[in-house]
Write a protein that holds these residues in place. Structure first.
Motif, PDB file in Angstrom:
ATOM      1  N   TYR A  60       0.876  -1.173   0.000  1.00  0.00           N
ATOM      2  CA  TYR A  60       0.000   0.000   0.000  1.00  0.00           C
ATOM      3  C   TYR A  60       0.903   1.208   0.000  1.00  0.00           C
ATOM      4  O   TYR A  60       1.809   1.309   0.847  1.00  0.00           O
ATOM      5  CB  TYR A  60      -0.882   0.016   1.252  1.00  0.00           C
ATOM      6  CG  TYR A  60      -1.923  -1.078   1.271  1.00  0.00           C
ATOM      7  CD1 TYR A  60      -3.143  -0.915   0.630  1.00  0.00           C
ATOM      8  CD2 TYR A  60      -1.684  -2.276   1.943  1.00  0.00           C
ATOM      9  CE1 TYR A  60      -4.096  -1.929   0.652  1.00  0.00           C
ATOM     10  CE2 TYR A  60      -2.626  -3.282   1.971  1.00  0.00           C
ATOM     11  CZ  TYR A  60      -3.832  -3.100   1.320  1.00  0.00           C
ATOM     12  OH  TYR A  60      -4.763  -4.101   1.338  1.00  0.00           O
ATOM     13  N   TRP A  61       0.687   2.083  -0.918  1.00  0.00           N
ATOM     14  CA  TRP A  61       1.553   3.264  -1.029  1.00  0.00           C
ATOM     15  C   TRP A  61       0.838   4.503  -0.494  1.00  0.00           C
ATOM     16  O   TRP A  61      -0.385   4.672  -0.679  1.00  0.00           O
ATOM     17  CB  TRP A  61       1.916   3.521  -2.496  1.00  0.00           C
ATOM     18  CG  TRP A  61       2.915   2.547  -3.074  1.00  0.00           C
ATOM     19  CD1 TRP A  61       3.364   1.410  -2.489  1.00  0.00           C
ATOM     20  CD2 TRP A  61       3.545   2.652  -4.343  1.00  0.00           C
ATOM     21  NE1 TRP A  61       4.253   0.763  -3.323  1.00  0.00           N
ATOM     22  CE2 TRP A  61       4.376   1.523  -4.482  1.00  0.00           C
ATOM     23  CE3 TRP A  61       3.490   3.565  -5.382  1.00  0.00           C
ATOM     24  CZ2 TRP A  61       5.154   1.294  -5.610  1.00  0.00           C
ATOM     25  CZ3 TRP A  61       4.259   3.345  -6.502  1.00  0.00           C
ATOM     26  CH2 TRP A  61       5.099   2.226  -6.623  1.00  0.00           C
ATOM     27  N   VAL A 114      10.688   5.919   3.748  1.00  0.00           N
ATOM     28  CA  VAL A 114      11.781   6.196   2.813  1.00  0.00           C
ATOM     29  C   VAL A 114      12.153   7.674   2.901  1.00  0.00           C
ATOM     30  O   VAL A 114      11.279   8.543   2.812  1.00  0.00           O
ATOM     31  CB  VAL A 114      11.379   5.856   1.365  1.00  0.00           C
ATOM     32  CG1 VAL A 114      12.556   6.058   0.415  1.00  0.00           C
ATOM     33  CG2 VAL A 114      10.863   4.427   1.274  1.00  0.00           C
ATOM     34  N   VAL A 115      13.442   7.899   3.079  1.00  0.00           N
ATOM     35  CA  VAL A 115      13.934   9.277   3.203  1.00  0.00           C
ATOM     36  C   VAL A 115      15.198   9.397   2.349  1.00  0.00           C
ATOM     37  O   VAL A 115      16.007   8.468   2.302  1.00  0.00           O
ATOM     38  CB  VAL A 115      14.276   9.594   4.686  1.00  0.00           C
ATOM     39  CG1 VAL A 115      14.925  10.958   4.819  1.00  0.00           C
ATOM     40  CG2 VAL A 115      13.036   9.508   5.550  1.00  0.00           C
ATOM     41  N   TYR A 122       5.327   3.462   2.643  1.00  0.00           N
ATOM     42  CA  TYR A 122       4.497   2.373   2.091  1.00  0.00           C
ATOM     43  C   TYR A 122       4.443   1.232   3.092  1.00  0.00           C
ATOM     44  O   TYR A 122       5.223   1.191   4.056  1.00  0.00           O
ATOM     45  CB  TYR A 122       4.999   1.899   0.725  1.00  0.00           C
ATOM     46  CG  TYR A 122       6.399   1.328   0.681  1.00  0.00           C
ATOM     47  CD1 TYR A 122       6.608  -0.045   0.832  1.00  0.00           C
ATOM     48  CD2 TYR A 122       7.505   2.144   0.431  1.00  0.00           C
ATOM     49  CE1 TYR A 122       7.895  -0.563   0.749  1.00  0.00           C
ATOM     50  CE2 TYR A 122       8.783   1.626   0.345  1.00  0.00           C
ATOM     51  CZ  TYR A 122       8.976   0.262   0.510  1.00  0.00           C
ATOM     52  OH  TYR A 122      10.237  -0.260   0.448  1.00  0.00           O
ATOM     53  N   VAL A 123       3.496   0.346   2.843  1.00  0.00           N
ATOM     54  CA  VAL A 123       3.302  -0.807   3.719  1.00  0.00           C
ATOM     55  C   VAL A 123       3.427  -2.058   2.864  1.00  0.00           C
ATOM     56  O   VAL A 123       2.829  -2.148   1.787  1.00  0.00           O
ATOM     57  CB  VAL A 123       1.911  -0.759   4.389  1.00  0.00           C
ATOM     58  CG1 VAL A 123       1.607  -2.068   5.108  1.00  0.00           C
ATOM     59  CG2 VAL A 123       1.831   0.417   5.346  1.00  0.00           C
ATOM     60  N   VAL A 124       4.245  -2.996   3.363  1.00  0.00           N
ATOM     61  CA  VAL A 124       4.395  -4.271   2.638  1.00  0.00           C
ATOM     62  C   VAL A 124       3.584  -5.328   3.378  1.00  0.00           C
ATOM     63  O   VAL A 124       3.737  -5.477   4.596  1.00  0.00           O
ATOM     64  CB  VAL A 124       5.881  -4.711   2.602  1.00  0.00           C
ATOM     65  CG1 VAL A 124       6.021  -6.001   1.797  1.00  0.00           C
ATOM     66  CG2 VAL A 124       6.749  -3.615   2.029  1.00  0.00           C
ATOM     67  N   TRP A 168      -4.630   5.331   0.915  1.00  0.00           N
ATOM     68  CA  TRP A 168      -3.408   4.671   0.447  1.00  0.00           C
ATOM     69  C   TRP A 168      -3.727   3.744  -0.725  1.00  0.00           C
ATOM     70  O   TRP A 168      -4.787   3.121  -0.753  1.00  0.00           O
ATOM     71  CB  TRP A 168      -2.738   3.914   1.595  1.00  0.00           C
ATOM     72  CG  TRP A 168      -2.081   4.865   2.578  1.00  0.00           C
ATOM     73  CD1 TRP A 168      -2.625   5.981   3.105  1.00  0.00           C
ATOM     74  CD2 TRP A 168      -0.760   4.776   3.084  1.00  0.00           C
ATOM     75  NE1 TRP A 168      -1.742   6.625   3.933  1.00  0.00           N
ATOM     76  CE2 TRP A 168      -0.577   5.909   3.947  1.00  0.00           C
ATOM     77  CE3 TRP A 168       0.300   3.893   2.933  1.00  0.00           C
ATOM     78  CZ2 TRP A 168       0.626   6.140   4.618  1.00  0.00           C
ATOM     79  CZ3 TRP A 168       1.482   4.119   3.623  1.00  0.00           C
ATOM     80  CH2 TRP A 168       1.645   5.236   4.445  1.00  0.00           C
ATOM     81  N   VAL A 169      -2.777   3.673  -1.619  1.00  0.00           N
ATOM     82  CA  VAL A 169      -3.057   2.999  -2.899  1.00  0.00           C
ATOM     83  C   VAL A 169      -2.542   1.554  -2.873  1.00  0.00           C
ATOM     84  O   VAL A 169      -1.349   1.333  -2.651  1.00  0.00           O
ATOM     85  CB  VAL A 169      -2.365   3.756  -4.056  1.00  0.00           C
ATOM     86  CG1 VAL A 169      -2.760   3.150  -5.397  1.00  0.00           C
ATOM     87  CG2 VAL A 169      -2.711   5.233  -3.999  1.00  0.00           C
TER      88      VAL A 169
END
Lengths: 391, 235
Positions: free
Chosen positions: A60-61, A98-99, A212-214, A228-229
């Motif tokens: 999910y992004w 993410v950074v 994001y979520v994995v 979230w996509v």
């Protein structure tokens, strides 16, 4: 059963001419299966490694997240919607932040993507447990072999890591390499450094945020994820699928060339055979074989080449294919150099579809190229054939 | 037509296109051959002997006229029916033997029986008898390339007789053989004719063959110039 019996008798009797064609067809059959198996194996391996080390069961992004747009990355994070927070709490998914940042190993500067990941996670196959280490006065960092090679860092080495927090302030601290992972997916390796998620959230001052979520490999994506996509395998493996699609013409060309190799030998042999065996054709007709049966006989002779070739390939090719499938083939170069996720060994995959399809296709082509010249027999005048004259 | 007539030919004409012109190979041939006859078409090269044999065998078609073989009018037959007629009732012997090169002697002789769907046992028995008859029982596994001319022709004869056809058409059967082999071959054929009542029609211009004929039909430029009963002069 008369025609197959006679065809077999003729082929055996023809000796070297038959075996030359059979060996050529067998080689082509083997090469088609081998090359296709290697190609399929490479794709399957790439997908498997990518799923295992990067995309899990799907992602999910954050709505603003676009991994191809470096300008938006720093703004592509947020709190998880309730639905996602629940599946994360159940251990069925994990958030990743993410950074953008920069690493300064030995005075050099390397732009890096800093990824925060829960160290205890088991959703993807990365040794993140090493991130639980707490080096004295330094950030614990996990990186891949490729990144370590690029930055000339080894386990225990320290370097300066710089990042920008959510308020726009740059900060930097010493980081220590607590683990170097042997990972074949360059997308989680090159230009990437992995930190504990909560530590990164604190560094950037975005508590509870993720990019994001994995989800776990066995979990299913659901539409209910707030804004979230959801990104499924088809989307996340798009680059691989596109590469496969782009390669298809070359694969089919290779396939076609190998088939042509087998077909041309037999076509040539059939044309020559019909030219040389006109008197024999006339004799068969005089003995009471009608033209249709003579055409069938010659076609069957050609087609039987593929049967013999299959048997020959089973005898010598199957053990070789099995050996290659069980031991793999070493790859002399790094897949990252050509932008492909690949292992140090290539493992071919021979699916039933590949084996059955190839055998059927070769048999059909061989039969067709056997039949085409044989049609001339139907136009032959028996008396001309008996005299050895052309049709 | 007589009831026991093997071949009945009336007003047979055969034209061949050759270049821009037409060659008249047969010019109104009339011929009747009874069952069990041992007859020869005698004439020089180009007289139409082979053409006539081919038409009788259904390998070629007439331009005009009628040909009946074993009571069957060949004009009404399809290619397949003609092939079936040859398969069941006609044996061919060729000047150049025309053995199937990749087959053994046994397999060559067996071939007509395979086309007739005979059983393994029937084929084995019939092939053994045919090879015994021509004196080649010891050569069953030999390939044609290893045989002499005489042996090859004897295999061809065995192949022609193995299905016990009603008619055997022999096109210059001794042309490639020396005198001794020619006599041997002819003696075998005479025996077969006497034992089985098979009708034989030869095309030849070999005097050694003529010496065995009981009927000699002279063919010159596509016409039968004489047709006479002869007394075999060969021993």
């Amino acid at each position: 059963m008369l025609i197959p019996k006679l065809a077999q008798r003729n082929l055996i009797g023809a000796g070297a001419r038959t075996w030359l064609n059979v060996v050529t067809t067998s080689l082509a059959l083997f090469m088609i299966v081998f090359a296709s198996g290697m190609y399929d194996g490479m794709i399957a391996y790439t997908k498997r490694v990518t799923v295992a080390t990067e995309i899990g069961g799907g992602q999910y992004w954050h709505p603003a997240y676009d991994p191809d747009d470096p300008f938006s990355i720093d703004d592509s994070h947020g709190l998880l919607p309730d639905e996602l927070r629940q599946i994360v709490r159940r251990g069925e998914a994990m958030p990743i932040l993410v950074v953008q940042g920069a690493a300064y190993p030995a005075g050099r500067v390397l732009p890096v993507m800093i990824r925060g990941i829960p160290p205890q996670q088991s959703i993807i196959d990365l040794p993140t447990q090493v991130l639980q280490a707490q080096p004295d006065g330094a950030l614990p960092v996990l990186m891949g072999q490729g990144m370590a090679r690029l930055s000339e860092l080894e386990k225990g080495d320290r370097f300066v890591l710089r990042w920008r927090d959510v308020h726009g302030s740059y900060d930097a601290r010493d980081a220590e390499v607590v683990g170097i992972m042997d990972v074949e997916n360059f997308k989680v390796d090159l230009g990437q450094v992995w930190l504990p998620l909560e530590l990164l959230r604190t560094m950037v001052d975005v508590p509870g945020h993720a990019t994001y979520v994995v989800i776990g490999a066995d979990e299913a994506l659901t539409a209910a994820s707030g804004e979230w996509v959801p990104r499924d395998h088809i989307f996340l493996l798009q680059d691989i699928l596109n590469a496969v699609k782009a390669d298809q013409p070359y694969v089919w060309t290779l396939y076609g060339l190998l088939l042509a190799l087998a077909a041309m030998g037999i076509f040539n042999s059939q044309v020559l055979s019909i030219f040389r065996r006109r008197r024999e054709i006339g004799t068969l007709m005089s003995l009471g074989m009608h033209r249709g049966r003579v055409v069938s006989l010659f076609t069957m002779e050609g087609a039987l080449h593929s049967v013999y070739a299959l048997l020959l390939t089973i005898i010598w090719g199957a053990p070789v294919l099995y050996l290659v499938a069980t031991r793999g083939i070493p790859i002399p170069y790094d897949g990252a150099d050509i932008g492909i996720v690949m292992g140090q060994r290539m493992w071919p995959v021979y699916s039933a579809g590949l084996l059955g399809g190839t055998v059927i296709l070769v048999a059909l082509i061989v039969t067709l190229v056997s039949y085409l010249p044989s049609r001339r027999i139907a136009k032959m005048n028996p008396t001309d054939a008996l005299r050895g004259r052309a049709a | 037509m007589s009831a026991d007539s093997a071949i009945q030919i009336e007003s047979l004409v055969k034209h061949f296109p050759m270049g821009g012109s037409v060659v008249e190979a047969l010019k109104g041939v009339n011929l009747a051959l009874g069952a069990g006859e041992f007859a020869g078409l005698v004439g020089p090269s180009g007289s139409g002997k082979t053409t006539l044999l081919n038409i009788i065998g259904g390998l070629d078609s007439p331009t005009q006229g009628s040909v009946r073989v074993l009571g069957e009018d060949l004009a009404n037959k399809t290619h397949k029916q003609l092939a079936d007629l040859r398969k069941e009732h006609i044996g061919f012997i060729f000047q150049t033997f025309n053995l199937l090169p990749v087959y053994t002697v046994f397999e060559n002789v067996e071939f007509p029986l395979l086309l007739l769907n005979r059983t393994n046992g029937e084929r084995q028995k019939a092939v053994d008898e045919a090879l015994e008859r021509v004196g080649l029982s010891h050569k069953t596994k030999a390939r044609p390339a290893t045989l002499s001319g005489g042996e090859s022709q004897r295999v061809a004869i065995a192949r022609a007789i193995v299905k016990q056809p009603s008619i055997i058409l022999a096109d210059e059967p001794t042309a490639n053989l020396d005198a001794e082999n020619s006599h041997n071959i002819m003696r075998i054929l005479v025996e077969l004719n006497e034992d089985n009542s098979t009708s034989f029609l030869f095309s030849t211009h070999d005097e050694k063959v003529m010496a065995y004929l009981r009927r000699t039909i002279h063919l010159v430029d596509g016409n039968i110039t004489s047709d006479e009963v002869t007394t075999p002069s060969a021993p």
